[in-house]
Design a protein around this motif. Structure first.
Motif, short mmCIF file in Angstrom:
data_model
loop_
_atom_site.label_atom_id
_atom_site.label_comp_id
_atom_site.label_asym_id
_atom_site.label_seq_id
_atom_site.Cartn_x
_atom_site.Cartn_y
_atom_site.Cartn_z
N ALA A 30 -1.80 -5.34 9.26
CA ALA A 30 -1.33 -7.06 8.86
C ALA A 30 -0.11 -7.42 9.12
O ALA A 30 0.09 -8.63 9.45
N ALA A 31 0.38 -7.47 7.68
CA ALA A 31 1.56 -8.20 7.59
C ALA A 31 2.49 -8.01 8.18
O ALA A 31 3.91 -8.49 8.69
N ALA A 32 2.76 -6.29 9.06
CA ALA A 32 3.94 -5.98 10.20
C ALA A 32 3.64 -6.38 11.00
O ALA A 32 4.73 -7.31 11.86
N ASN A 33 2.30 -7.11 11.89
CA ASN A 33 1.34 -7.98 13.31
C ASN A 33 2.15 -8.78 13.10
O ASN A 33 2.38 -9.77 14.02
N LEU B 14 4.58 -10.86 10.99
CA LEU B 14 6.21 -10.71 11.71
C LEU B 14 6.48 -10.39 12.53
O LEU B 14 7.32 -11.05 13.17
N ARG B 15 6.50 -9.39 13.29
CA ARG B 15 6.88 -9.76 14.40
C ARG B 15 6.37 -10.72 15.63
O ARG B 15 7.29 -11.06 16.51
N GLU B 16 4.95 -11.22 14.81
CA GLU B 16 4.96 -12.93 16.10
C GLU B 16 5.66 -13.41 15.54
O GLU B 16 5.98 -14.10 16.67
N GLN B 17 6.14 -13.74 14.29
CA GLN B 17 6.63 -14.79 14.24
C GLN B 17 8.04 -14.54 15.01
O GLN B 17 9.05 -15.45 15.56
N GLU B 18 8.55 -13.44 14.90
CA GLU B 18 9.77 -13.27 15.33
C GLU B 18 10.14 -13.41 16.96
O GLU B 18 11.30 -13.49 17.56
N ARG B 19 9.19 -13.60 17.39
CA ARG B 19 8.91 -13.49 19.40
C ARG B 19 9.33 -15.15 19.56
O ARG B 19 9.42 -15.12 20.85
N GLY B 20 9.22 -16.26 18.27
CA GLY B 20 9.35 -17.16 18.18
C GLY B 20 8.27 -17.99 19.64
O GLY B 20 7.17 -17.49 19.64
N ARG C 219 -1.10 8.80 -1.06
CA ARG C 219 0.20 9.04 -0.60
C ARG C 219 0.94 8.02 1.32
O ARG C 219 1.40 7.94 1.03
N LYS C 220 -0.36 8.75 2.06
CA LYS C 220 -0.53 7.87 3.05
C LYS C 220 0.25 6.23 3.35
O LYS C 220 0.83 6.04 4.30
N LEU C 221 -0.98 5.53 2.44
CA LEU C 221 -0.69 3.81 1.87
C LEU C 221 1.48 3.58 1.68
O LEU C 221 1.51 2.87 2.61
N ARG C 222 1.72 4.40 1.27
CA ARG C 222 2.97 4.87 0.43
C ARG C 222 3.91 4.67 1.61
O ARG C 222 5.10 4.29 1.70
N LEU C 223 3.70 5.43 2.19
CA LEU C 223 4.84 6.11 3.27
C LEU C 223 4.33 5.10 4.44
O LEU C 223 5.67 4.61 4.66
N LEU C 224 3.21 4.43 4.55
CA LEU C 224 3.61 3.50 6.01
C LEU C 224 4.25 2.40 5.29
O LEU C 224 4.50 1.14 6.13
N ARG C 225 3.99 2.02 3.74
CA ARG C 225 4.45 0.27 3.30
C ARG C 225 5.65 0.38 3.68
O ARG C 225 6.33 -0.04 4.50
N ASP C 226 6.09 1.81 3.06
CA ASP C 226 8.01 1.89 2.79
C ASP C 226 8.73 2.51 4.31
O ASP C 226 9.95 1.62 4.51
N ARG C 227 7.49 2.21 5.52
CA ARG C 227 8.44 2.87 6.60
C ARG C 227 8.46 1.20 7.25
O ARG C 227 9.63 0.96 8.19
N LEU C 228 7.47 0.35 6.75
CA LEU C 228 7.34 -0.44 7.60
C LEU C 228 8.64 -1.85 7.23
O LEU C 228 8.81 -2.42 8.02
N ASP D 219 10.70 -0.86 6.13
CA ASP D 219 12.40 -0.09 6.23
C ASP D 219 12.80 -0.96 7.08
O ASP D 219 13.66 -1.04 7.74
N GLU D 220 11.70 -0.98 8.41
CA GLU D 220 11.83 -0.95 9.90
C GLU D 220 11.99 -3.03 9.62
O GLU D 220 13.42 -3.18 10.82
N PHE D 221 11.26 -3.39 9.00
CA PHE D 221 11.76 -5.07 8.92
C PHE D 221 13.35 -5.14 8.10
O PHE D 221 13.42 -6.49 7.76
N GLY D 222 13.58 -3.96 7.29
CA GLY D 222 14.81 -4.57 6.66
C GLY D 222 14.16 -5.13 5.02
O GLY D 222 14.33 -6.56 4.64
N ARG D 223 13.27 -5.45 4.87
CA ARG D 223 12.68 -6.40 3.54
C ARG D 223 11.36 -6.06 3.06
O ARG D 223 10.58 -5.55 3.86
N ARG D 224 10.75 -6.51 2.00
CA ARG D 224 9.73 -5.82 1.42
C ARG D 224 8.32 -6.62 2.16
O ARG D 224 8.83 -8.01 2.60
N LEU D 225 7.24 -6.25 2.54
CA LEU D 225 5.69 -6.68 3.26
C LEU D 225 5.33 -7.93 2.09
O LEU D 225 5.07 -7.94 1.19
#
Length: 427
Positions: free
Chosen positions: A113-116, A118-124, A163-172, A174-180
């Protein structure tokens, strides 16, 4: 006979009240959800005024009909808990006893949800009209990392889920270059394992047994005009919104279903994207207490019945067996409602092609963004005239009618009986 309920528009056509009505004609073994996730918003209003917007629970819940979330669903345990609280407050007993969830269903988490958002905000100004609930991010992550994407079954194993949640959080992150902006995985795990302990998690074979035990209503989400492949890209959802998912589940059990397409007497959509028949003058005449501006989706837009777009939806689906027509009280409140039969871009039909070519769909979107109505009919204020006109325009009979927000009102309706025929009834 099983019934598959699919919206032939941009969503909000009234799937909730249709499913509720079908469950009233029972006995119905279960309501099966077969696409989308917590962004669904299917409204049911009871005769005593209780109202619930169904998201993940099936819209037959107020009638005590069990829900099964199939493997095609994207399950959000946190949103599910909030929905369960509201249904409990409405007086539904033993709510989680009515719910089963396929272990293979993908999980939607606060990180999606957080990534969603952020991505929508970036679309302006080029926003897609997302609901901001992480549905597209859930689907995208599962496609990119199928082995690491968390599932409902993972909620039964705290170490694997963490394990899966940590990996998911860290990958997203890294993609945005900031903490979610989302809670730590440890907090999510507590809530998700509680979810696993409350619901019935099922394996292969469970749904097939349910389908063989009695009639089932398969409840779709969103609308065909938002389909991931056939919708007007990029203003679409990451979900197959046609009958395909439901029919795949039925085929696995050696079963078939009746295709029921849902439309309303006027065409609406939330947020940006094509809406050829939009008429701003209709909005104040057709206000809706359960639909309005969405923080992430944008405005609720109202237009005349778009027979061209709805015909396209029918063709995309490969046809429908019957139609449910809702909001039949609207023509009396707004006699100027029209049924648009053609656009000024030429023809009464939009081109239908095999899925997979998003560039083609984007080109179609650009055409529709500048198209305008060119030919229309005026059925008047008589509900029977509207049912006849819509049935003729879409090439299928209207077998279920809805005349207002409440599930049962003193108005003539049609319903599908157990042998698949239509019958007139008075509520």
């Amino acid at each position: 006979m099983h019934t598959i309920v699919v919206d032939l528009g941009y969503g909000d056509a009234g799937k909730g009240t249709v499913v509720d009505r079908l469950c009233a004609r029972g006995p119905i073994r279960a309501v099966v959800r077969f696409n989308g996730g917590a962004q669904a918003a299917h409204n049911v209003v009871t005769t005593d005024g209780r109202h619930h917007t169904f998201a993940q629970f099936g819209s037959g819940t107020l009638r005590g009909v069990p829900t099964h979330l199939s493997r095609f669903m994207l399950v959000d345990p946190l949103a599910l808990a909030a929905e369960a609280d509201h249904l409990t407050a409405l007086g539904v007993p033993a709510l989680y006893a009515l719910l089963s969830v396929d272990r293979a269903a993908r999980l939607t988490t606060p990180y999606h949800a957080a990534a969603n958002r952020l991505r929508e905000q970036e679309r302006g100004t080029a926003r897609h009209g997302s609901c901001g609930m992480g549905i597209g991010e859930t689907a995208a992550y599962a496609l990119a990392h199928p082995q690491d994407a968390p599932t409902a079954g993972d909620c039964a194993s705290r170490p694997r889920l963490l394990r899966k949640l940590r990996l998911l959080r860290d990958r997203l992150a890294d993609e945005f270059g900031r903490r979610l902006p989302a809670p730590p995985p440890e907090d999510c795990v507590d809530a998700f394992t509680a979810f696993a302990g409350a619901v019935t998690l099922t394996d292969d074979g469970h749904l097939a047994r349910v389908l063989r035990e009695g009639a089932v209503v398969l409840e779709g989400a969103q609308g065909v005009l938002l389909d991931e492949w056939h919708g007007f890209h990029p203003y679409t959802t990451w979900s197959t919104t046609t009958f395909a998912g439901a029919e795949a589940l039925l085929a696995e059990a050696g079963q078939e279903g009746r295709r029921l397409g849902v439309v309303r007497t006027y065409t609406t959509r939330h947020g940006p994207g094509p809406h050829v028949t939009e008429d701003p003058e209709l909005a104040p005449l057709l206000s809706e207490p359960h639909n309005g501006h969405g923080t992430w989706q944008g405005a609720f837009r109202v237009g005349h019945f778009d027979a061209v777009a709805h015909r396209y939806a029918v063709e995309v689906c490969g046809g429908v067996d019957a139609l449910a027509l809702t909001h039949l009280d609207a023509p009396r409140r707004c006699p100027r409602l029209r049924l648009v039969q053609a656009y000024d871009t030429g023809g009464t039909r939009l081109p239908v092609a095999p899925p997979g070519d998003l560039e083609r769909q984007a080109a179609l979107t650009q055409r529709l963004l500048t198209a305008r109505p060119a030919r229309w009919d005026v059925p008047g204020s008589d509900p029977a005239a509207w049912s006849e006109a819509v049935g003729e325009a879409l090439g299928a009979p209207v077998v279920l009618e809805s005349h207002g927000p409440k599930r049962d009102i003193p108005a003539c309706r049609a319903a599908v009986n157990q042998d698949g025929n239509s019958e007139r009834i008075r509520s």
